[in-house]
Scaffold this motif. Structure first.
Motif, PDB file in Angstrom:
ATOM      1  N   ILE A   1     -43.646  52.115  -7.911  1.00 19.52           N
ATOM      2  CA  ILE A   1     -42.952  51.496  -9.042  1.00 19.52           C
ATOM      3  C   ILE A   1     -43.292  52.203 -10.348  1.00 19.52           C
ATOM      4  CG2 ILE A   1     -42.711  49.340 -10.383  1.00 19.52           C
ATOM      5  CD1 ILE A   1     -43.394  47.836  -7.799  1.00 19.52           C
ATOM      6  N   HIS A   2     -44.410  52.910 -10.366  1.00 19.94           N
ATOM      7  CA  HIS A   2     -45.008  53.483 -11.583  1.00 19.94           C
ATOM      8  C   HIS A   2     -44.000  53.681 -12.702  1.00 19.94           C
ATOM      9  CE1 HIS A   2     -47.701  55.586 -14.179  1.00 19.94           C
ATOM     10  NE2 HIS A   2     -46.964  56.677 -14.166  1.00 19.94           N
ATOM     11  N   ASN A   3     -44.203  52.902 -13.765  1.00 26.58           N
ATOM     12  CA  ASN A   3     -43.252  52.856 -14.862  1.00 26.58           C
ATOM     13  C   ASN A   3     -44.032  52.528 -16.129  1.00 26.58           C
ATOM     14  OD1 ASN A   3     -41.384  51.973 -16.801  1.00 26.58           O
ATOM     15  ND2 ASN A   3     -39.945  51.250 -15.252  1.00 26.58           N
ATOM     16  N   SER A   4     -43.880  53.361 -17.150  1.00 25.60           N
ATOM     17  CA  SER A   4     -44.662  53.167 -18.364  1.00 25.60           C
ATOM     18  C   SER A   4     -44.370  51.829 -19.044  1.00 25.60           C
ATOM     19  CB  SER A   4     -44.390  54.305 -19.354  1.00 25.60           C
ATOM     20  OG  SER A   4     -43.020  54.352 -19.688  1.00 25.60           O
ATOM     21  N   ALA A   5     -43.229  51.228 -18.722  1.00 28.14           N
ATOM     22  CA  ALA A   5     -42.855  49.959 -19.351  1.00 28.14           C
ATOM     23  C   ALA A   5     -43.404  48.752 -18.598  1.00 28.14           C
ATOM     24  CB  ALA A   5     -41.334  49.853 -19.447  1.00 28.14           C
ATOM     25  N   VAL A   6     -43.993  48.964 -17.416  1.00 30.52           N
ATOM     26  CA  VAL A   6     -44.480  47.859 -16.588  1.00 30.52           C
ATOM     27  C   VAL A   6     -45.996  47.968 -16.426  1.00 30.52           C
ATOM     28  CG1 VAL A   6     -44.338  46.708 -14.350  1.00 30.52           C
ATOM     29  CG2 VAL A   6     -42.299  47.788 -15.332  1.00 30.52           C
ATOM     30  N   GLU A   7     -46.694  46.882 -16.730  1.00 31.56           N
ATOM     31  CA  GLU A   7     -48.126  46.809 -16.504  1.00 31.56           C
ATOM     32  C   GLU A   7     -48.379  46.010 -15.232  1.00 31.56           C
ATOM     33  OE1 GLU A   7     -50.234  45.282 -19.821  1.00 31.56           O
ATOM     34  OE2 GLU A   7     -49.368  46.699 -21.256  1.00 31.56           O
ATOM     35  N   PHE A   8     -49.465  46.368 -14.527  1.00 31.70           N
ATOM     36  CA  PHE A   8     -49.802  45.699 -13.274  1.00 31.70           C
ATOM     37  C   PHE A   8     -51.110  44.930 -13.443  1.00 31.70           C
ATOM     38  CE2 PHE A   8     -47.537  49.634 -12.132  1.00 31.70           C
ATOM     39  CZ  PHE A   8     -46.455  49.095 -11.466  1.00 31.70           C
ATOM     40  N   LYS A   9     -51.150  43.744 -12.848  1.00 28.48           N
ATOM     41  CA  LYS A   9     -52.374  42.969 -12.801  1.00 28.48           C
ATOM     42  C   LYS A   9     -52.533  42.362 -11.409  1.00 28.48           C
ATOM     43  CE  LYS A   9     -53.141  41.808 -17.655  1.00 28.48           C
ATOM     44  NZ  LYS A   9     -52.218  42.742 -18.269  1.00 28.48           N
ATOM     45  N   ILE A  10     -53.771  41.996 -11.097  1.00 28.64           N
ATOM     46  CA  ILE A  10     -54.075  41.411  -9.791  1.00 28.64           C
ATOM     47  C   ILE A  10     -54.784  40.082  -9.996  1.00 28.64           C
ATOM     48  CG2 ILE A  10     -55.323  41.704  -7.615  1.00 28.64           C
ATOM     49  CD1 ILE A  10     -55.089  44.727  -7.993  1.00 28.64           C
ATOM     50  N   LEU A  11     -54.356  39.065  -9.250  1.00 35.12           N
ATOM     51  CA  LEU A  11     -55.057  37.783  -9.209  1.00 35.12           C
ATOM     52  C   LEU A  11     -55.918  37.775  -7.949  1.00 35.12           C
ATOM     53  CD1 LEU A  11     -55.668  34.834  -9.979  1.00 35.12           C
ATOM     54  CD2 LEU A  11     -53.575  34.175  -8.782  1.00 35.12           C
ATOM     55  N   PRO A  12     -57.238  37.987  -8.058  1.00 36.91           N
ATOM     56  CA  PRO A  12     -58.089  37.987  -6.863  1.00 36.91           C
ATOM     57  C   PRO A  12     -58.159  36.607  -6.214  1.00 36.91           C
ATOM     58  CG  PRO A  12     -59.187  39.040  -8.729  1.00 36.91           C
ATOM     59  CD  PRO A  12     -57.981  38.318  -9.270  1.00 36.91           C
ATOM     60  N   GLU A  13     -58.514  36.601  -4.966  1.00 38.52           N
ATOM     61  CA  GLU A  13     -58.610  35.347  -4.203  1.00 38.52           C
ATOM     62  C   GLU A  13     -59.636  34.406  -4.827  1.00 38.52           C
ATOM     63  OE1 GLU A  13     -59.726  33.923   0.384  1.00 38.52           O
ATOM     64  OE2 GLU A  13     -59.558  36.052  -0.146  1.00 38.52           O
ATOM     65  N   ASN A  14     -59.214  33.164  -5.082  1.00 35.47           N
ATOM     66  CA  ASN A  14     -60.074  32.104  -5.612  1.00 35.47           C
ATOM     67  C   ASN A  14     -60.732  32.471  -6.945  1.00 35.47           C
ATOM     68  OD1 ASN A  14     -59.599  30.457  -3.365  1.00 35.47           O
ATOM     69  ND2 ASN A  14     -61.217  31.461  -2.200  1.00 35.47           N
ATOM     70  N   SER A  15     -60.112  33.363  -7.701  1.00 37.22           N
ATOM     71  CA  SER A  15     -60.683  33.794  -8.971  1.00 37.22           C
ATOM     72  C   SER A  15     -60.005  33.079 -10.132  1.00 37.22           C
ATOM     73  CB  SER A  15     -60.518  35.309  -9.140  1.00 37.22           C
ATOM     74  OG  SER A  15     -60.962  35.716 -10.421  1.00 37.22           O
ATOM     75  N   ALA A  16     -60.731  32.971 -11.231  1.00 45.62           N
ATOM     76  CA  ALA A  16     -60.170  32.377 -12.449  1.00 45.62           C
ATOM     77  C   ALA A  16     -59.672  33.449 -13.415  1.00 45.62           C
ATOM     78  CB  ALA A  16     -61.221  31.511 -13.142  1.00 45.62           C
ATOM     79  N   TYR A  17     -59.604  34.709 -12.947  1.00 48.73           N
ATOM     80  CA  TYR A  17     -59.179  35.820 -13.792  1.00 48.73           C
ATOM     81  C   TYR A  17     -57.966  36.514 -13.191  1.00 48.73           C
ATOM     82  CZ  TYR A  17     -63.959  35.396 -15.598  1.00 48.73           C
ATOM     83  OH  TYR A  17     -65.120  34.926 -16.135  1.00 48.73           O
ATOM     84  N   ILE A  18     -57.106  37.018 -14.067  1.00 48.92           N
ATOM     85  CA  ILE A  18     -56.016  37.896 -13.661  1.00 48.92           C
ATOM     86  C   ILE A  18     -56.304  39.229 -14.339  1.00 48.92           C
ATOM     87  CG2 ILE A  18     -53.527  38.318 -13.713  1.00 48.92           C
ATOM     88  CD1 ILE A  18     -53.123  35.297 -13.905  1.00 48.92           C
ATOM     89  N   ILE A  19     -56.508  40.289 -13.559  1.00 55.66           N
ATOM     90  CA  ILE A  19     -57.129  41.509 -14.067  1.00 55.66           C
ATOM     91  C   ILE A  19     -56.177  42.681 -14.013  1.00 55.66           C
ATOM     92  CG2 ILE A  19     -59.083  43.083 -13.776  1.00 55.66           C
ATOM     93  CD1 ILE A  19     -60.445  40.718 -12.254  1.00 55.66           C
TER      94      ILE A  19
END
Length: 635
Positions: free
Chosen positions: A483-501
């Motif tokens: 998908i690599h696109n300068s207009a799109v940022e990627f984040k991950i929600l880890p399992e059972n985590s309170a952070y989206i990184i």
């Protein structure tokens, strides 16, 4: 005996560490793996998080920041694995990374170490995945920009081995410290990390010694990891420049000799001065440019005012206009007109206060006539229009809309099961972020990628969140790459985590969504007030020193502290137990609020966290008033 010992050194990145350990747990399932976390005195709850969520991890909690080399060596000495992996906490490994690396090393007995293909948080290949030995020519090419001009050249870009294909296995010289998969036998022969390197350079030194020890070092791209920060550690800071190039000098003095060593040392010194100068110039221009633009707007306003309201004290003959500009810009600065996010009312407030001060001054000393007062009014009104216009243009160019103070609107899509998507939505809502516009439940077929691309196009998505519980890391990385696109940022929600990184590039520190906690000491308003208070207190102490000096224990150091605080080198009250390399040296700390008592290191850290969170200038004054006799301490 274990197959693999994974060693992670952590310092105040609990949210990254959590995601890293979750990926390590998955990758460790097909081998006998032990995992060490060495915490260098973090104050962000990292130790408690590891104890709570990862009881299988061997945790070494240091009471001070020992640096990267010493902390890794702590764990290496206890490791029982046939192979040792040094892994950064801001990484995410694929499910088969450990197994593929293990099998490659088993099939190549001469291999002493390997590194893998690293991608940044936007799915872009990180060239530091494979590096050459930093000889004088290689260092010269990198320092003076030849490597950047000719990225695929075997002559000019040997630092990142740009001529070698990124998708093929190669023998190389140097591995990145973010992922160093090493044969324990090789470490026993060549020794552990050199502890003369506090930060930076230790990976170059160890890779070089492994090769000198008769082993091969490989770049192995058949598995990938995400490395959020890449090489970014405030590269525009002077502190980074000196730490990095000082490490290069340590390496040169250790491994080169004669004319080559002298040439390398000279080159590195040039690089230090050049990069330090550029860093200072970049920082200075960045900080001064808004002031210069505002000053230009006020000058144009004064010139226009000269046409509308003729001024007997014209711009050509009156030196007072320099003072007028200084007053306006000064009151704008202290009103927060240059703080982020931009707020128009701060600028108006600053200009208003500046004008009131000038009018009051002119009335008292009778320097400015009535006509000139009108001229001042025209100048500030026209200047204010100009200042607002350039801010609007800059804001639109940066964020794509005209609404001051509002960042770029997030258009978010979440990929995951219905349960995890709802959890992501709740976290976004609690963090005050935009609700997702689209939700996709993956079917784990090639059609998923096509569907994601269609959603991005239809909804103009600029942030894509992957749910780590439902998706393999290898799948997430593949989609990021495709998908690599300068207009799109990627984040991950880890399992059972309170952070989206996530992170948008290797040169941007990783960011995350979490419940917002306001820390006053990080607020520009309070930091500015603290700096002003330091200088004012220092000036007052110098004036009163003939009366106070008899109460001070170390009189010469007291005078040095006053001068150091006056010019902003020191701070009277600051963080000590939780200080970072960027912190200014402090004479006193929040612990001195309860002077006379013995405070444990844990209690001292807690007191400093509370001080930073609830900071007011009154807190500093209270601590200073109770510690007059201690103002001669060394910073």
């Amino acid at each position: 005996m274990k197959d693999l010992s994974v060693i992670i050194v952590n310092y105040n990145v609990s949210y990254f560490l959590e995601q890293c350990l979750l990926s390590v747990r998955r990758a460790a399932q097909k081998l006998r793996v032990e995992v060490f976390v060495v915490d260098n005195n973090s104050v962000d709850g990292s130790v408690e998080m590891v104890q709570r969520r990862f009881p299988e991890v061997i945790l070494l909690a240091n009471k001070e920041n020992l640096g990267f080399s010493k902390a890794n060596n702590q764990a290496i000495r206890q490791a029982q694995g046939k192979y040792v992996l040094l892994l950064n906490p801001d990484t995410v490994v694929e499910e088969d990374t450990f197994l593929k690396c293990f099998r490659f090393m088993e099939a190549n007995p001469a291999a002493g170490a390997l590194g893998v293909k690293m991608m940044d948080g936007a799915g872009k290949f990180l060239p530091e995945s494979k590096r050459g030995l930093p000889t004088p020519w290689v260092a010269f090419s990198k320092v003076f920009g030849l490597a950047a001009l000719f990225p695929a050249s075997a002559v000019f870009n040997r630092y990142h081995l740009g001529h070698l294909p990124a998708d093929e296995v190669h023998k190389i010289d140097i591995l990145a410290g973010a992922f160093m998969f090493m044969r324990a036998e090789a470490l026993q022969k060549v020794g552990l990390l050199d502890e003369d390197f506090f930060m930076y350079g230790e990976d170059i030194d160890l890779s070089y010694r492994i090769k000198e020890g008769g082993f091969d070092v490989y770049y192995f791209p058949e598995t990938r990891i995400i490395h959020y920060k890449g090489e970014s550690t405030r590269k525009t800071s002077v502190n980074y420049v000196f730490m990095f190039y000082r490490a290069m000098m340590v390496f040169a003095e250790k491994h080169f000799s004669g004319r080559q060593a002298r040439l390398y040392s000279l080159l590195i010194r040039w690089a230090i001065y050049l990069r330090a100068a550029l860093a200072l110039l970049f920082r200075g221009v960045k900080q001064v440019l808004p002031l210069l633009l505002d000053g230009l707007c006020l000058v144009l306003g004064a010139l226009l005012g000269e046409k509308v309201v003729p001024d007997p004290l014209s711009l050509e003959v009156s030196p007072m206009w320099g003072a007028y500009l200084a007053v306006w810009l000064g009151t704008a600065f202290f009103s927060g007109a240059y703080d982020q996010p931009t707020r128009l009312y701060r600028l108006v407030r600053g200009m208003l206060w500046g004008s009131i001060l000038l009018m009051a001054f002119s009335s008292i000393v009778s320097v400015v006539g009535e006509t000139n007062k009108k001229h001042l009014l025209v100048a500030v009104l026209v200047g204010l229009v100009g200042m607002t216009l350039w801010r609007l243009v800059w804001h639109f160019k940066t964020y794509g809309h005209w609404r001051f103070g509002e960042p770029k609107a997030k258009r978010i899509a979440v990929v995951g099961s219905d349960k995890e998507v709802k959890r992501a939505s709740n976290l976004l809502r609690q963090a005050g972020a935009q609700e997702p516009l689209a939700r996709l439940e993956p079917q784990h077929t090639p059609a998923d990628l096509r569907q994601i691309r269609e959603v991005i196009e239809i909804y103009k998505i600029n942030e894509l969140i992957f749910c780590g519980k439902d998706l393999a890391v290898s799948q997430i990385i593949e989609w990021m790459v495709q998908i690599h696109n300068s207009a799109v940022e990627f984040k991950i929600l880890p399992e059972n985590s309170a952070y989206i990184i996530g992170s948008s590039s290797k040169n941007a520190p990783g960011d995350y969504y979490a419940l917002h906690i306001e820390v006053n000491l990080l607020n520009p308003y309070y930091r500015r007030n603290k700096a002003v208070l330091n200088s004012l207190v220092s000036a007052l102490l110098l004036v009163l020193s003939p009366f106070l000096i008899w109460r001070i224990n170390r009189k010469r150091q007291f005078l040095k502290n006053c001068l150091g605080n006056l010019v902003g080198v020191y701070q009277w009250v600051g963080l000590k137990a939780t200080a970072t390399p960027e912190s200014k040296p402090a004479i006193l700390s929040p612990v001195d609020k309860v002077s006379g008592r013995r405070i444990s290191p844990a209690a001292a850290r807690q007191m400093e966290v509370i001080y930073a969170k609830d900071y007011t200038p009154y807190a500093d004054l209270l601590i200073l008033s109770r510690n007059i006799s201690n103002l001669g301490r060394s910073a």
